[in-house]
Design an enzyme around this catalytic site. Structure first.
Site, PDB file in Angstrom:
ATOM      1  CE  LYS A 113      -1.346  32.888  -6.694  1.00  0.00           C
ATOM      2  NZ  LYS A 113      -1.645  34.477  -6.719  1.00  0.00           N
ATOM      3  CG  ASP A 149       2.750  37.880  -8.786  1.00  0.00           C
ATOM      4  OD1 ASP A 149       2.301  36.845  -9.385  1.00  0.00           O
ATOM      5  OD2 ASP A 149       2.276  38.652  -7.685  1.00  0.00           O
ATOM      6  CD  GLN A 197      -4.145  36.534  -5.252  1.00  0.00           C
ATOM      7  OE1 GLN A 197      -3.140  36.184  -5.346  1.00  0.00           O
ATOM      8  NE2 GLN A 197      -4.666  36.665  -6.267  1.00  0.00           N
TER       9      GLN A 197
HETATM   10  N1  GUN Z   1      -4.538  38.351  -9.097  1.00  0.00           N
HETATM   11  C1  GUN Z   1      -4.931  37.218  -9.883  1.00  0.00           C
HETATM   12  N2  GUN Z   1      -3.909  36.804 -10.689  1.00  0.00           N
HETATM   13  C2  GUN Z   1      -2.659  37.180  -9.936  1.00  0.00           C
HETATM   14  C3  GUN Z   1      -1.460  36.899  -9.968  1.00  0.00           C
HETATM   15  O1  GUN Z   1      -0.829  36.140 -10.878  1.00  0.00           O
HETATM   16  N3  GUN Z   1      -0.538  37.424  -9.093  1.00  0.00           N
HETATM   17  C4  GUN Z   1      -1.267  38.366  -8.112  1.00  0.00           C
HETATM   18  N4  GUN Z   1      -0.233  38.794  -7.133  1.00  0.00           N
HETATM   19  N5  GUN Z   1      -2.415  38.671  -8.054  1.00  0.00           N
HETATM   20  C5  GUN Z   1      -3.178  38.118  -9.015  1.00  0.00           C
END
Ligand code: GUN
Length: 284
Positions: free
Chosen positions: A52, A119, A96
């Site tokens: 990211k 998200d 996350q």
């Molecule tokens: N963990 C696995 N996929 C995601 C996601 O799309 N967003 C977040 N915040 N955590 C994750």
């Protein structure tokens, strides 16, 4: 033999469009910032967070990483979220998941400002997805929609089957397909004769979390097959929910794992962050 959908190429294209727009905003003195919060040492989460940050760099966003120790308390994490909610340079906030067991995902997510929730996990944004009035599209389902679009497949009137009913993928995926007038069925662990239901699909989205479970018996000849799974096979090799070798001669289009849905999720996160930044700075 089906055509393989190149998620890396589609995601690169999406990111390039975002980069160009970000560059224009910079010329107007507007910078976009994403805060990424990671708690603990989960190795998979660390890889995701690194990817990211890299994507932010590619598109020209500022990224702010907050790596907190495993033993961080709920109070401490909420204080950080509150600080980021108020921070002007932060347009988007991503915590996350999964969080360490002693922390409640729901409580944390509910405290992120909905207009910074890139998200689209906050109940306000989930509700907006339901009524089709979304500011942010949930990243993985939105990425799947882009991949379907890249094949030139019309969704309206098609039989769409989503296998999996998670809040992050299955449910919002079904909504996005429905908003494009697909005839949508959601399957799950209690579905009777899953192969029979799945093989009705013109568009099949697999988000079950079980390595290579979807074999040719689950797939209609000529279907578009999108694999959201990210598993390890018996040799520890990365693989999807779809048994690629068995399905590839039956599908018209198929996504590989890795290199299918994965790169799209991050591209859509960048898109949401740009949307949040534009909204925040009053750019139309
Ligand atoms: N963990 C696995 N996929 C995601 C996601 O799309 N967003 C977040 N915040 N955590 C994750």
């Amino acid at each position: 033999m089906s055509q393989i959908i190149d998620g890396k190429a589609v995601s690169a294209q999406v990111k390039e469009e975002i980069r160009l727009e970000t560059e224009k905003l910079k010329q107007q003195g507007i910078e976009i910032g994403l805060a990424v919060v990671i708690v603990g040492n989960d190795p998979a989460s660390q890889v995701y967070v690194r990817n990211k940050e890299k994507a932010c760099e590619t598109v020209g966003f500022n990224s702010y990483k907050y790596a907190l120790p495993e033993e961080t308390t709920e109070q401490e994490l909420l204080e950080l979220v509150d600080k980021l909610n108020k921070e002007d340079k932060v347009d988007g906030i991503l915590v996350q998941l999964p969080l360490p067991k002693h922390l409640d995902d729901k409580i944390i997510i509910n405290n992120i400002r909905p207009d910074k929730d890139v998200d689209a996990f906050h109940p306000v944004n989930v509700g907006k997805i339901m009524i089709g009035d979304y500011s942010f599209l949930p990243c993985t389902p939105a990425g799947v929609m882009e991949l379907i679009k890249s094949t030139g497949t019309e969704i309206a009137g098609k039989e769409c089957v989503v296998i999996g009913r998670s809040n992050i993928v299955g449910k919002p995926q079904a909504m996005l397909l429905l908003h494009q007038s697909g005839t949508v069925t959601i399957c799950h662990s209690k579905t009777k004769d899953l192969a029979k239901v799945a093989s009705r699909a013109d568009i099949l989205v697999a988000a079950v979390g079980r390595a290579k479970m979807i074999t040719a018996d689950y797939v209609k000849q000529g279907a578009v097959v999108i694999d959201v799974g990210m598993n390890r096979d018996e040799n520890g090799k990365l693989c999807g929910d779809v048994d690629f070798e068995s399905v590839k001669d039956k599908a018209s289009f198929i996504t590989p794992v890795p290199g299918g849905v994965g790169p799209m999720t991050i591209a859509m996160l960048m898109k949401n962050t740009l949307t949040a930044g534009k909204e925040h700075h009053g750019v139309k």
